[in-house]
Design a protein around this motif. Sequence first.
Motif, PDB file in Angstrom:
ATOM      1  N   MET A  40      17.008 -10.696  -7.738  1.00 19.24           N
ATOM      2  CA  MET A  40      17.543 -10.164  -6.682  1.00 19.24           C
ATOM      3  C   MET A  40      16.811 -10.669  -5.346  1.00 19.24           C
ATOM      4  N   GLY A  41      15.536 -10.890  -5.470  1.00 17.66           N
ATOM      5  CA  GLY A  41      14.826 -11.503  -4.311  1.00 17.66           C
ATOM      6  C   GLY A  41      15.225 -12.749  -4.106  1.00 17.66           C
ATOM      7  N   ALA A  42      15.591 -13.599  -5.190  1.00 16.85           N
ATOM      8  CA  ALA A  42      16.093 -14.963  -5.078  1.00 16.85           C
ATOM      9  C   ALA A  42      17.293 -14.848  -4.464  1.00 16.85           C
ATOM     10  N   SER A  43      18.351 -14.122  -4.877  1.00 14.21           N
ATOM     11  CA  SER A  43      19.475 -14.202  -4.281  1.00 14.21           C
ATOM     12  C   SER A  43      19.451 -13.912  -2.979  1.00 14.21           C
ATOM     13  N   TYR A  44      18.723 -12.965  -2.477  1.00 14.16           N
ATOM     14  CA  TYR A  44      18.424 -12.651  -0.982  1.00 14.16           C
ATOM     15  C   TYR A  44      18.055 -13.634  -0.362  1.00 14.16           C
ATOM     16  N   GLY A  45      17.243 -14.483  -0.708  1.00 14.38           N
ATOM     17  CA  GLY A  45      16.581 -15.474  -0.096  1.00 14.38           C
ATOM     18  C   GLY A  45      17.729 -16.879   0.045  1.00 14.38           C
ATOM     19  N   VAL A  46      18.469 -17.022  -0.977  1.00 20.93           N
ATOM     20  CA  VAL A  46      19.648 -17.890  -0.934  1.00 20.93           C
ATOM     21  C   VAL A  46      20.579 -17.503   0.072  1.00 20.93           C
ATOM     22  N   ARG A  47      21.021 -16.213   0.091  1.00 23.98           N
ATOM     23  CA  ARG A  47      21.888 -15.759   0.940  1.00 23.98           C
ATOM     24  C   ARG A  47      21.490 -15.722   2.646  1.00 23.98           C
ATOM     25  N   THR A  48      20.140 -15.760   2.872  1.00 29.18           N
ATOM     26  CA  THR A  48      19.567 -15.497   4.260  1.00 29.18           C
ATOM     27  C   THR A  48      19.180 -17.061   4.724  1.00 29.18           C
ATOM     28  N   GLY A  49      19.387 -18.047   3.796  1.00 32.34           N
ATOM     29  CA  GLY A  49      18.759 -19.278   4.045  1.00 32.34           C
ATOM     30  C   GLY A  49      17.364 -19.609   4.046  1.00 32.34           C
ATOM     31  N   ARG A  50      16.569 -18.679   3.617  1.00 30.29           N
ATOM     32  CA  ARG A  50      15.116 -18.757   3.511  1.00 30.29           C
ATOM     33  C   ARG A  50      15.049 -19.399   1.973  1.00 30.29           C
ATOM     34  N   ARG A  51      14.932 -20.619   2.054  1.00 30.27           N
ATOM     35  CA  ARG A  51      14.942 -21.611   0.730  1.00 30.27           C
ATOM     36  C   ARG A  51      13.281 -21.397   0.145  1.00 30.27           C
ATOM     37  N   GLU A  52      12.295 -21.540   1.202  1.00 34.10           N
ATOM     38  CA  GLU A  52      11.223 -21.506   0.300  1.00 34.10           C
ATOM     39  C   GLU A  52      10.688 -20.044  -0.325  1.00 34.10           C
ATOM     40  N   PHE A  53      11.317 -19.027   0.315  1.00 30.80           N
ATOM     41  CA  PHE A  53      11.051 -17.592  -0.392  1.00 30.80           C
ATOM     42  C   PHE A  53      11.938 -17.700  -1.696  1.00 30.80           C
ATOM     43  N   ALA A  54      13.324 -18.009  -1.498  1.00 31.57           N
ATOM     44  CA  ALA A  54      14.089 -18.154  -2.671  1.00 31.57           C
ATOM     45  C   ALA A  54      13.241 -19.031  -3.892  1.00 31.57           C
ATOM     46  N   GLN A  55      12.983 -20.173  -3.684  1.00 33.10           N
ATOM     47  CA  GLN A  55      12.253 -20.973  -4.665  1.00 33.10           C
ATOM     48  C   GLN A  55      11.034 -20.172  -5.272  1.00 33.10           C
ATOM     49  N   HIS A  56      10.166 -19.543  -4.491  1.00 37.56           N
ATOM     50  CA  HIS A  56       9.176 -18.750  -5.136  1.00 37.56           C
ATOM     51  C   HIS A  56       9.580 -17.428  -5.851  1.00 37.56           C
ATOM     52  N   PHE A  58      12.401 -17.492  -7.625  1.00 38.79           N
ATOM     53  CA  PHE A  58      13.119 -18.296  -8.868  1.00 38.79           C
ATOM     54  C   PHE A  58      12.040 -18.564  -9.957  1.00 38.79           C
ATOM     55  N   ARG A  59      10.814 -19.048  -9.349  1.00 35.53           N
ATOM     56  CA  ARG A  59       9.656 -19.223 -10.268  1.00 35.53           C
ATOM     57  C   ARG A  59       9.090 -18.108 -10.850  1.00 35.53           C
ATOM     58  N   ALA A  60       8.983 -16.882  -9.858  1.00 34.86           N
ATOM     59  CA  ALA A  60       8.475 -15.639 -10.287  1.00 34.86           C
ATOM     60  C   ALA A  60       9.347 -15.238 -11.481  1.00 34.86           C
ATOM     61  N   ARG A  61      10.738 -15.149 -11.282  1.00 31.75           N
ATOM     62  CA  ARG A  61      11.497 -14.925 -12.493  1.00 31.75           C
ATOM     63  C   ARG A  61      11.232 -15.598 -13.797  1.00 31.75           C
ATOM     64  N   VAL A  62      11.004 -16.903 -13.652  1.00 33.07           N
ATOM     65  CA  VAL A  62      10.734 -17.466 -14.944  1.00 33.07           C
ATOM     66  C   VAL A  62       9.370 -16.856 -15.436  1.00 33.07           C
ATOM     67  N   GLY A  63       8.438 -16.708 -14.622  1.00 33.08           N
ATOM     68  CA  GLY A  63       7.070 -16.205 -15.062  1.00 33.08           C
ATOM     69  C   GLY A  63       7.391 -15.038 -15.779  1.00 33.08           C
ATOM     70  N   PHE A  64       8.241 -14.029 -15.001  1.00 33.43           N
ATOM     71  CA  PHE A  64       8.239 -12.671 -15.522  1.00 33.43           C
ATOM     72  C   PHE A  64       9.369 -12.595 -16.832  1.00 33.43           C
ATOM     73  N   GLN A  65       9.918 -13.669 -17.022  1.00 30.60           N
ATOM     74  CA  GLN A  65      10.859 -13.777 -18.247  1.00 30.60           C
ATOM     75  C   GLN A  65       9.723 -14.213 -19.574  1.00 30.60           C
ATOM     76  N   PHE A  66       8.964 -15.001 -19.224  1.00 30.96           N
ATOM     77  CA  PHE A  66       7.962 -15.358 -20.047  1.00 30.96           C
ATOM     78  C   PHE A  66       7.204 -14.464 -20.283  1.00 30.96           C
ATOM     79  N   PHE A  67       6.701 -13.260 -19.697  1.00 30.75           N
ATOM     80  CA  PHE A  67       5.829 -12.159 -19.912  1.00 30.75           C
ATOM     81  C   PHE A  67       6.651 -11.270 -20.437  1.00 30.75           C
ATOM     82  N   THR A  68       7.775 -11.085 -20.324  1.00 33.04           N
ATOM     83  CA  THR A  68       8.742 -10.233 -21.061  1.00 33.04           C
ATOM     84  C   THR A  68       8.945 -10.836 -22.551  1.00 33.04           C
ATOM     85  N   LEU A  69       9.229 -12.088 -22.871  1.00 32.86           N
ATOM     86  CA  LEU A  69       9.135 -12.461 -23.964  1.00 32.86           C
ATOM     87  C   LEU A  69       8.055 -12.450 -25.054  1.00 32.86           C
TER      88      LEU A  69
END
Length: 104
Positions: A40-56, A58-69
């Motif tokens: 949701m944070g990445a989606s917000y970052g993309v919608r508001t044009g905050r590319r660096e925040f969105a990229q962070h 997206f990377r956090a999402r991948v890390g959390f997915q690894f943690f969940t797995l």
Amino acid sequence: MSDDHYYDEETETALEKVKRLFRENKAVSAGVGLTIAAFMGASYGVRTGRREFAQHMFRARVGFQFFTLAALIGGGMFYDNKRKEERLALEQNRIALQEQGENV
């Protein structure tokens, strides 16, 4: 259904199983929640044009997915062993009760 309550895997519905697994393994619940929040944070970052925040995010999402797995696999192995021990204890208790009944 409490955590100490024995459940029957054959009569347990899919929804009941998911609820039980989320209750048993809190790390999976946390991982799913964090993954959703990061997405949701990445989606917000993309919608508001905050590319660096969105990229962070997206990377956090991948890390959390690894943690969940990892929590799913580790928790699955832990609770599988726990269930086997519970079944063995129940079976030993049943046998002991039968032997007591025969000896009376």
